[in-house]
Design a protein around this motif. Sequence first.
Motif, short mmCIF file in Angstrom:
data_model
loop_
_atom_site.label_atom_id
_atom_site.label_comp_id
_atom_site.label_asym_id
_atom_site.label_seq_id
_atom_site.Cartn_x
_atom_site.Cartn_y
_atom_site.Cartn_z
N LYS A 151 6.81 -7.52 -3.33
CA LYS A 151 7.17 -8.08 -4.68
C LYS A 151 8.39 -8.91 -4.55
O LYS A 151 8.35 -10.04 -5.22
CB LYS A 151 7.09 -6.88 -5.78
N GLY B 100 9.51 2.23 -4.02
CA GLY B 100 8.46 0.84 -4.05
C GLY B 100 7.11 1.29 -3.24
O GLY B 100 6.21 0.82 -3.76
N HIS C 258 -2.41 -3.33 -1.05
CA HIS C 258 -1.62 -2.27 -1.10
C HIS C 258 -2.14 -1.58 -2.67
O HIS C 258 -2.12 -0.49 -2.71
CB HIS C 258 -0.17 -2.45 -1.29
N ARG C 259 -2.49 -2.57 -3.40
CA ARG C 259 -3.06 -2.03 -4.66
C ARG C 259 -4.42 -1.32 -4.46
O ARG C 259 -4.72 -0.30 -5.23
CB ARG C 259 -2.98 -3.41 -5.67
N HIS D 119 9.52 -2.86 -5.09
CA HIS D 119 8.75 -2.97 -3.97
C HIS D 119 9.04 -4.26 -3.25
O HIS D 119 9.32 -5.39 -3.56
CB HIS D 119 7.27 -3.29 -4.55
N ASP E 267 6.17 0.66 -0.16
CA ASP E 267 5.83 -0.09 0.76
C ASP E 267 5.24 0.56 1.93
O ASP E 267 5.75 1.26 2.76
CB ASP E 267 7.01 -1.04 1.46
N LEU F 8 -0.18 -7.31 -0.97
CA LEU F 8 -0.02 -6.80 -2.25
C LEU F 8 -1.10 -6.45 -2.68
O LEU F 8 -1.33 -5.22 -3.44
CB LEU F 8 0.81 -7.71 -3.09
#
Length: 394
Positions: A276, A205, A388-389, A273, A207, A385
């Motif tokens: 998530k 995922g 991270h994106r 993830h 992380d 999140l």
Amino acid sequence: MTRHSLAFRQLAVLTAVHFMVDMLSGTLPGFLPVLLEKYTLSIGMGTVLLTLCAFSSNTIQLWAGTLRKSATRPLLPQIGLLLGCIICFIGLIPSGGGAMWMLTALVLILGVGVALVHPEGLRAVCAIDGTAISPAVATSIFMLSGFLGYAAGPLIGGTLVEFAGFSGLFLLIIPALLLVLFISMLRLRLAKDGAGAKNAPQLPGGDVLTFKEVFLVATLINTGCTVIQGLLPTCLNEAHGFSLAFGGLSAMLFGAGAGAGALTTSFLIRQFHVIKCILWEITAGLPFLIWYLCAAGSASALPLLFLAGALVGAGFPQLVVLARTAPNGPSLGARMGLIVGGTWGVAGILLLGVGFLADRIGIQAALFVSPASFLAVLIITLRLLWKHREKKMV
């Protein structure tokens, strides 16, 4: 005795020891309403006792892990169990001006006992024959037993005090002494206290969170759980007239739900993830928690607690795994101590503020700090999140 049967017996005893010592510390919230009445204490002062127990047990655990590094046989778990039994004598403290000081000393001794069991308990689990029982399975069972022990504490403590008075707590000394005997009888060993794996595998995922970010999210999750398990029995007894046993059962259901949710969702981090997963869990569980707090005066709302606990409390073990490889953190041993002990210690300090808030606005209203804490987790995880994106797009 075959090596398989020996390994299973060793794990069974260590699991029971972890359950017992965490259960002893968990009894305090279960009979806290009676304690407040006997010693004429406010909810805020009662929360001081809860905070001291939580803070001392978790912070001292960091120090306890540095003791007896070269030892090959366990000793601290036996000492910790005996010290943990001090909670059984709490009803013997005389009423009067010095009662609060004696109660403080008692819960601090209890906290030391809880702290001493964990480091060598884990080392003993790591020394169990890995060909007989998978180390991952053994460690998971050991950790879950402590979680369930603390969850069962309010029910056991509240029920004993309700039906037999404070003298009923003396019954808990019997299994503790038996476990001390069993530890001495079994050929338990301690694994070498090394630095651990320096390059643990990254989770699927992708992380990539700093250790500070993992610590912050874990602390907020633990704060939300601590508020419910620490103050809910008192709220149900004082604000709604429920028995101590019912209050203890309610706290146990929330804690047991968190344990069950953690065990179930631990399989998800192999495919999804982590952030998530936590985002979905909090989003799904927060409405149930708020629904329960609004309907806490009704016994029919009880099932909502287990469901809420299973969702909002499931993310902490995932964060413990994530903390192993989080960048910009201390050594492996230090980060494990901080994430497992430090986050609960900070949560205990925050609980103190909630207790004094309850003196001002009422304990029913103060309990809503718990969903507020989980809402903060929701906001932070959304931000992480998105962060991270953005990194992936660069």
